[in-house]
Design a protein around this motif. Structure first.
Motif, PDB file in Angstrom:
ATOM      1  N   VAL A   1       0.790  -1.136  -0.062  1.00 29.57           N
ATOM      2  CA  VAL A   1       0.003   0.149   0.042  1.00 29.57           C
ATOM      3  C   VAL A   1       0.859   1.199  -0.082  1.00 29.57           C
ATOM      4  O   VAL A   1       0.770   2.266  -0.973  1.00 29.57           O
ATOM      5  CB  VAL A   1      -1.155   0.104   1.416  1.00 29.57           C
ATOM      6  CG1 VAL A   1      -1.729   1.234   1.274  1.00 29.57           C
ATOM      7  CG2 VAL A   1      -1.889  -1.256   1.004  1.00 29.57           C
ATOM      8  N   THR A   2       1.849   1.274   0.967  1.00 29.90           N
ATOM      9  CA  THR A   2       2.672   2.503   0.886  1.00 29.90           C
ATOM     10  C   THR A   2       3.435   2.643  -0.551  1.00 29.90           C
ATOM     11  O   THR A   2       3.570   3.617  -0.933  1.00 29.90           O
ATOM     12  CB  THR A   2       3.895   2.361   1.981  1.00 29.90           C
ATOM     13  OG1 THR A   2       3.003   2.332   3.214  1.00 29.90           O
ATOM     14  CG2 THR A   2       4.685   3.502   2.013  1.00 29.90           C
ATOM     15  N   SER A   3       3.717   1.345  -1.066  1.00 27.06           N
ATOM     16  CA  SER A   3       4.482   1.477  -2.280  1.00 27.06           C
ATOM     17  C   SER A   3       3.652   2.103  -3.453  1.00 27.06           C
ATOM     18  O   SER A   3       3.852   3.114  -4.244  1.00 27.06           O
ATOM     19  CB  SER A   3       4.950   0.184  -2.738  1.00 27.06           C
ATOM     20  OG  SER A   3       5.927  -0.580  -1.771  1.00 27.06           O
ATOM     21  N   SER A   4       2.244   1.593  -3.361  1.00 26.96           N
ATOM     22  CA  SER A   4       1.398   2.109  -4.522  1.00 26.96           C
ATOM     23  C   SER A   4       0.939   3.488  -4.184  1.00 26.96           C
ATOM     24  O   SER A   4       0.801   4.256  -5.114  1.00 26.96           O
ATOM     25  CB  SER A   4      -0.013   1.599  -4.162  1.00 26.96           C
ATOM     26  OG  SER A   4       0.201   0.015  -4.171  1.00 26.96           O
ATOM     27  N   ILE A   5       1.114   4.323  -2.847  1.00 33.25           N
ATOM     28  CA  ILE A   5       0.760   5.648  -2.577  1.00 33.25           C
ATOM     29  C   ILE A   5       1.908   6.524  -3.138  1.00 33.25           C
ATOM     30  O   ILE A   5       1.685   7.421  -3.945  1.00 33.25           O
ATOM     31  CB  ILE A   5       0.757   5.930  -1.099  1.00 33.25           C
ATOM     32  CG1 ILE A   5      -0.506   5.322  -0.595  1.00 33.25           C
ATOM     33  CG2 ILE A   5       0.877   7.419  -0.715  1.00 33.25           C
ATOM     34  CD1 ILE A   5      -0.644   5.080   0.954  1.00 33.25           C
ATOM     35  N   MET A   6       3.170   5.792  -2.947  1.00 32.89           N
ATOM     36  CA  MET A   6       4.351   6.431  -3.453  1.00 32.89           C
ATOM     37  C   MET A   6       4.495   6.545  -4.802  1.00 32.89           C
ATOM     38  O   MET A   6       4.778   7.734  -5.593  1.00 32.89           O
ATOM     39  CB  MET A   6       5.599   6.030  -2.980  1.00 32.89           C
ATOM     40  CG  MET A   6       5.982   6.209  -1.515  1.00 32.89           C
ATOM     41  SD  MET A   6       6.077   7.810  -0.824  1.00 32.89           S
ATOM     42  CE  MET A   6       7.755   8.034  -1.557  1.00 32.89           C
ATOM     43  N   GLU A   7       3.913   5.501  -5.766  1.00 34.78           N
ATOM     44  CA  GLU A   7       4.013   5.563  -7.065  1.00 34.78           C
ATOM     45  C   GLU A   7       2.738   6.490  -7.638  1.00 34.78           C
ATOM     46  O   GLU A   7       3.089   7.147  -8.622  1.00 34.78           O
ATOM     47  CB  GLU A   7       3.968   4.186  -7.501  1.00 34.78           C
ATOM     48  CG  GLU A   7       4.917   3.261  -7.344  1.00 34.78           C
ATOM     49  CD  GLU A   7       4.694   1.740  -7.666  1.00 34.78           C
ATOM     50  OE1 GLU A   7       3.549   1.495  -8.767  1.00 34.78           O
ATOM     51  OE2 GLU A   7       5.408   0.578  -7.250  1.00 34.78           O
ATOM     52  N   ALA A   8       1.629   6.457  -6.859  1.00 37.25           N
ATOM     53  CA  ALA A   8       0.587   7.396  -7.350  1.00 37.25           C
ATOM     54  C   ALA A   8       1.161   8.807  -7.278  1.00 37.25           C
ATOM     55  O   ALA A   8       0.924   9.685  -8.280  1.00 37.25           O
ATOM     56  CB  ALA A   8      -0.366   7.294  -6.502  1.00 37.25           C
ATOM     57  N   VAL A   9       1.928   8.948  -6.332  1.00 37.18           N
ATOM     58  CA  VAL A   9       2.225  10.505  -6.322  1.00 37.18           C
ATOM     59  C   VAL A   9       3.626  10.756  -7.304  1.00 37.18           C
ATOM     60  O   VAL A   9       3.156  11.778  -7.772  1.00 37.18           O
ATOM     61  CB  VAL A   9       2.915  10.658  -4.630  1.00 37.18           C
ATOM     62  CG1 VAL A   9       3.736  11.978  -4.762  1.00 37.18           C
ATOM     63  CG2 VAL A   9       1.918  10.716  -3.652  1.00 37.18           C
TER      64      VAL A   9
ATOM     65  N   TYR B   1      -8.037  11.747  -6.350  1.00 33.14           N
ATOM     66  CA  TYR B   1      -7.037  10.982  -7.220  1.00 33.14           C
ATOM     67  C   TYR B   1      -6.430   9.886  -6.420  1.00 33.14           C
ATOM     68  O   TYR B   1      -6.403   8.629  -7.271  1.00 33.14           O
ATOM     69  CB  TYR B   1      -5.898  11.968  -7.394  1.00 33.14           C
ATOM     70  CG  TYR B   1      -4.618  11.405  -8.299  1.00 33.14           C
ATOM     71  CD1 TYR B   1      -4.598  10.852  -9.199  1.00 33.14           C
ATOM     72  CD2 TYR B   1      -3.574  11.047  -7.544  1.00 33.14           C
ATOM     73  CE1 TYR B   1      -3.588  10.196 -10.115  1.00 33.14           C
ATOM     74  CE2 TYR B   1      -2.510  10.679  -8.023  1.00 33.14           C
ATOM     75  CZ  TYR B   1      -2.488  10.090  -9.182  1.00 33.14           C
ATOM     76  OH  TYR B   1      -1.411   9.545  -9.870  1.00 33.14           O
ATOM     77  N   LEU B   2      -5.998   9.904  -5.285  1.00 33.34           N
ATOM     78  CA  LEU B   2      -5.497   8.642  -4.526  1.00 33.34           C
ATOM     79  C   LEU B   2      -6.452   7.521  -4.289  1.00 33.34           C
ATOM     80  O   LEU B   2      -6.178   6.527  -4.308  1.00 33.34           O
ATOM     81  CB  LEU B   2      -4.689   9.063  -3.152  1.00 33.34           C
ATOM     82  CG  LEU B   2      -3.615  10.142  -3.185  1.00 33.34           C
ATOM     83  CD1 LEU B   2      -3.085  10.585  -1.904  1.00 33.34           C
ATOM     84  CD2 LEU B   2      -2.522   9.546  -3.917  1.00 33.34           C
ATOM     85  N   LEU B   3      -7.788   7.986  -4.169  1.00 40.35           N
ATOM     86  CA  LEU B   3      -8.587   6.957  -3.833  1.00 40.35           C
ATOM     87  C   LEU B   3      -8.924   6.139  -5.006  1.00 40.35           C
ATOM     88  O   LEU B   3      -9.400   5.074  -5.039  1.00 40.35           O
ATOM     89  CB  LEU B   3     -10.048   7.774  -3.388  1.00 40.35           C
ATOM     90  CG  LEU B   3      -9.981   8.188  -2.068  1.00 40.35           C
ATOM     91  CD1 LEU B   3     -11.200   9.098  -1.696  1.00 40.35           C
ATOM     92  CD2 LEU B   3      -9.956   6.877  -0.780  1.00 40.35           C
ATOM     93  N   VAL B   4      -8.568   6.543  -6.190  1.00 42.47           N
ATOM     94  CA  VAL B   4      -8.545   5.766  -7.604  1.00 42.47           C
ATOM     95  C   VAL B   4      -7.375   5.261  -7.717  1.00 42.47           C
ATOM     96  O   VAL B   4      -7.361   4.109  -8.321  1.00 42.47           O
ATOM     97  CB  VAL B   4      -9.291   6.722  -8.800  1.00 42.47           C
ATOM     98  CG1 VAL B   4      -9.299   5.915 -10.084  1.00 42.47           C
ATOM     99  CG2 VAL B   4     -10.636   7.325  -8.368  1.00 42.47           C
ATOM    100  N   ALA B   5      -6.401   6.065  -7.695  1.00 41.94           N
ATOM    101  CA  ALA B   5      -4.908   5.556  -8.349  1.00 41.94           C
ATOM    102  C   ALA B   5      -4.565   4.422  -7.404  1.00 41.94           C
ATOM    103  O   ALA B   5      -3.927   3.332  -7.950  1.00 41.94           O
ATOM    104  CB  ALA B   5      -3.864   6.668  -8.472  1.00 41.94           C
ATOM    105  N   VAL B   6      -4.625   4.675  -6.034  1.00 42.27           N
ATOM    106  CA  VAL B   6      -3.744   3.663  -5.231  1.00 42.27           C
ATOM    107  C   VAL B   6      -4.412   2.447  -5.329  1.00 42.27           C
ATOM    108  O   VAL B   6      -3.600   1.201  -5.390  1.00 42.27           O
ATOM    109  CB  VAL B   6      -3.840   4.234  -3.699  1.00 42.27           C
ATOM    110  CG1 VAL B   6      -3.194   2.964  -2.910  1.00 42.27           C
ATOM    111  CG2 VAL B   6      -2.954   5.272  -3.695  1.00 42.27           C
TER     112      VAL B   6
END
Length: 268
Positions: A24-32, A191-196
């Motif tokens: 999850v943390t990796s997904s958040i960083m990638e979305a950013v 954005y994060l709610l869709v991207a992550v």
């Protein structure tokens, strides 16, 4: 070309949980990272428009645009590692791009610069929270760690640049500034709610149940920490009439960027 940009394309694909050993943390960083070039393009265009299309006449503006362009180039190189095997990116990027393009075309220059200053303040506050948090994180890619840390420090170093430029040419009351910040905050969350979830879904082998459980556990574990991550007091301090970005504390790791140094040199 920066050393980071030159070496990212030669790297093997990142491990799925490359940041803090957490999908999850990796997904958040990638979305950013995926959204960074889009947002920085809007900011640099707003600054250039404010200068009447001739930013080269101001060395501070020129160096700020150069620094932001370098951020975008490095993130684009990193983002090539994040593309799905089918070459698809998160569907959250399309509406984000459409909104940014519409804002660049339809908003008057003062409003563009206000949003740009708010985006920069938003980025600086998150950068401060990130630098405090990433000390305890483990990264499987030293280059990725260096990229995010360097970008965060530079965001802090030039956090006053666009704000000072906006204040020197335009002015807005607390209501407009509050609306700008609320809009950016809501947009970022949407954005994060869709991207992550989409990114995590691909990392988890397109397992919907696995993704849902992981996101629920992560949310429950971190729910009480969200205000600290966002540093809400600093985030909405921009609405005060006497606000200036230099008023809130920065991290000791932050170093001067060329744009920030040039801006202070010209003002002195």
């Amino acid at each position: 070309m920066s050393s980071l940009e030159a070496t990212f394309p030669s790297l093997a694909p990142l491990t799925a949980a490359w940041c803090d050993d957490c999908l999850v943390t990796s997904s958040i960083m990638e979305a950013v990272s995926l959204a960074t070039p889009i947002m920085e393009r809007f900011v640099t265009r707003a600054v250039a428009n404010c200068m009447g299309g001739a930013p080269i006449a101001n060395s501070g503006v020129r160096m700020f645009i150069r620094e932001e362009a370098e951020h975008s180039r490095v993130h684009r190189a990193f983002n090539k590692l994040l593309t799905s095997p089918q070459g698809r990116m998160s569907p959250a990027l399309k509406p984000l791009i459409a909104i940014i393009r519409r804002a660049s075309r339809s908003l008057p220059v003062p409003s563009q610069l206000l949003f740009a200053a708010t985006v920069e303040h938003f980025s600086a506050v998150l950068s401060m929270a990130y630098l405090e948090k990433e000390k305890s994180w483990k990264f499987t890619s030293d280059r990725a760690r260096d990229m995010f840390a360097k970008h965060a420090r530079e965001e802090l170093a030039h956090r006053s640049f666009v704000f000072d430029l906006w204040k020197s040419k335009h002015s807005s009351g607390p209501v407009r500034k509050a609306l700008a910040m609320a809009g950016i905050l809501c947009g970022a969350m949407a954005y994060l709610l869709v991207a992550v979830p989409w990114i995590h879904w691909h990392k988890a082998g397109k397992g919907l149940v696995r993704t849902s459980i992981a996101l629920a556990r992560f949310s429950l574990k971190n729910f009480t920490r969200v205000p600290g991550y966002l540093q809400m007091r600093n985030l909405f301090s921009i609405v005060r009439t006497d606000f200036h970005p230099e008023q809130w504390a920065t991290t000791p790791e932050a170093v001067d960027s060329p744009a920030a140094h040039a801006a202070r040199t010209e003002d002195s």
